[in-house]
Design an enzyme around this catalytic site. Structure first.
Site, short mmCIF file in Angstrom:
data_model
loop_
_atom_site.label_atom_id
_atom_site.label_comp_id
_atom_site.label_asym_id
_atom_site.label_seq_id
_atom_site.Cartn_x
_atom_site.Cartn_y
_atom_site.Cartn_z
N GLU A 163 0.82 -1.23 0.00
CA GLU A 163 0.00 0.00 0.00
C GLU A 163 0.84 1.27 0.00
O GLU A 163 0.63 2.18 0.81
CB GLU A 163 -0.96 -0.02 1.19
CG GLU A 163 -1.88 -1.25 1.17
CD GLU A 163 -2.92 -1.31 2.28
OE1 GLU A 163 -3.79 -2.20 2.23
OE2 GLU A 163 -2.86 -0.46 3.20
N GLU A 196 -5.48 -11.03 -1.51
CA GLU A 196 -6.33 -10.89 -0.31
C GLU A 196 -7.81 -10.83 -0.67
O GLU A 196 -8.58 -10.07 -0.10
CB GLU A 196 -5.96 -9.59 0.44
CG GLU A 196 -4.50 -9.40 0.76
CD GLU A 196 -4.20 -8.10 1.47
OE1 GLU A 196 -3.02 -7.75 1.54
OE2 GLU A 196 -5.15 -7.46 1.98
C1 XIL Z 1 -5.69 -6.69 8.15
C2 XIL Z 1 -6.02 -7.94 8.96
O1 XIL Z 1 -7.12 -8.60 8.38
C3 XIL Z 1 -6.35 -7.53 10.39
O2 XIL Z 1 -6.52 -8.72 11.19
C4 XIL Z 1 -5.19 -6.73 10.96
O3 XIL Z 1 -5.53 -6.26 12.25
C5 XIL Z 1 -4.88 -5.54 10.07
O4 XIL Z 1 -4.62 -5.98 8.75
N1 XIL Z 1 -4.76 -4.84 3.50
C6 XIL Z 1 -3.76 -5.64 3.87
C7 XIL Z 1 -3.98 -6.61 4.96
O5 XIL Z 1 -2.70 -5.66 3.20
O6 XIL Z 1 -2.77 -6.91 5.61
C8 XIL Z 1 -5.01 -6.10 5.95
O7 XIL Z 1 -5.26 -7.12 6.89
C9 XIL Z 1 -6.27 -5.73 5.22
C10 XIL Z 1 -6.02 -4.68 4.18
#
Ligand code: XIL
Length: 355
Positions: free
Chosen positions: A153, A269
């Site tokens: 990100e 994701e």
């Molecule tokens: C989120 C997880 O799902 C949560 O459990 C944690 O507290 C924070 O991160 N983008 C990403 C992921 O790259 O790592 C994030 O995951 C969600 C958004």
């Protein structure tokens, strides 16, 4: 003995497997995806593995695993220089025990950092806080990971910079060069892992997503021209069933531009937020399945796509919603398996996309 679970599975599978698609009830997404040369997998957490029924489903469905939060800096380096690899190592051990690949998420992010880091970054030797961490973590997992999300990100066009970079604590301290430092440090620490730039914002069809796609191509172009060892682009794939939809034409053209840069592509994701729609579960599930299918059809049509991970496997472990939704009995249904580990329309949509 035929357990409730096996009965549900077979009943569920039999009910849904119309002539257009055939998979043995015990066959998971990993096998179906493998026939297409794609690695299917998901994110998980070690506490989830304690549930043996879930662990069985995970072993059947996933061919690659990533850590939902146990390999982020807040978990790996809670105190400066004191590393805790127990979570990551636990997930890696499970992956190895089930012939799965393992991917690292994530070495550098503006979120999920330990509370001491921001102050420590103000010190003169701050660069070591970036490079030594990557050397320690990627070094610990050297030769044992399929790929690393080296930076996560780093783009946010809303921050108003010409280069589209996010105005994060890393950018504020080091300028854009922190990204180059991170990739070179990761390459040195693990010569084998595929190095991935991971982000969200390129999937959907809104004007903001046009800006994200343009900023991403510009960023990748510049980085590759500087000799940064980026080998793949990770698209997170967080979608919404009732919000802005994927623009298949724009996404396809974007993926083709990335492919022509010689990069591989991963969905890292994927999930589909089902809030904001009907309270009818069947309607929500089919809207979630449709959104997933429309996205995956484009992703999987691109020859550069090598893997597809969902951000979890079962609704059971999704953070519970607010009290209003709980009162209304509305729990998120964003993933392939429901909270009883039964395959949902989303599972079948993913299976058909792979097939
Ligand atoms: C989120 C997880 O799902 C949560 O459990 C944690 O507290 C924070 O991160 N983008 C990403 C992921 O790259 O790592 C994030 O995951 C969600 C958004």
């Amino acid at each position: 003995m035929l357990t409730r679970r096996m009965f549900l599975e077979m009943a569920g599978a039999a009910a849904t497997l119309r002539p257009s698609f055939a998979a043995a009830p015990s066959e998971g997404l990993r096998a179906i995806a493998a026939r297409r040369g794609i690695l299917y997998g998901c994110a998980a957490a070690t506490y989830e593995l304690k549930d043996s029924t879930f662990a069985d489903a995970l072993a059947r469905e996933a061919a690659i695993l990533s850590a939902e939060y146990e390999m982020k800096r807040a978990a790996l380096e809670p105190a400066r220089g004191a590393y805790d690899f127990s979570g990551g190592d636990g997930l890696l051990a499970f992956a190895r025990a089930h012939a799965m690949s393992f991917r690292g998420h994530t070495l550098v992010w503006h979120h999920s950092n330990p509370p001491w880091l921001e102050d420590a970054l103000q010190s003169a030797d701050a660069e070591a806080l970036l490079t030594k961490y990557i050397t320690a973590v990627a070094g610990h997992y050297q030769g044992r990971v399929h790929s690393w999300d080296v930076v996560n990100e780093v783009l946010q066009p809303r921050d108003g910079r010409a280069d589209g970079l996010r105005n994060s604590l890393w950018l504020k301290r080091f300028g854009p060069g922190y990204i180059d430092l991170a990739f070179h440090a990761a390459r040195a620490a693990d010569p084998h892992a595929m190095l991935v730039y991971n982000d969200w914002g390129c999937e959907l069809g809104a004007p903001e997503n046009d800006r994200f796609r343009a900023a991403t191509l510009n960023f990748l172009d510049g980085a590759l021209a500087r000799g940064i060892p980026i080998q793949a682009l990770g698209l997170q794939g967080h979608l919404s069933a009732f919000g802005t939809q994927v623009d298949q034409k724009k996404l396809s053209a974007f993926l083709d531009a990335v492919r022509q840069m010689g990069l591989k592509i991963l969905v890292t994701e994927h999930d589909v937020d089902d809030s904001g729609g009907s309270s009818d579960i069947a309607l929500r599930d089919s809207a979630v399945a449709d959104a997933s299918r429309r996205f995956l059809d484009v992703m999987l049509d691109c020859p550069a796509t090598i893997a597809m991970l969902t951000w979890g496997l079962s609704d059971r472990f999704i953070d519970p919603p607010g009290w209003r939704d709980r009162l209304a009995g509305r729990y998120p249904r964003m993933l392939p398996l429901d909270s009883a580990y039964v395959r949902k329309p989303m599972w079948r949509a993913i299976a058909k996309a792979f097939a």
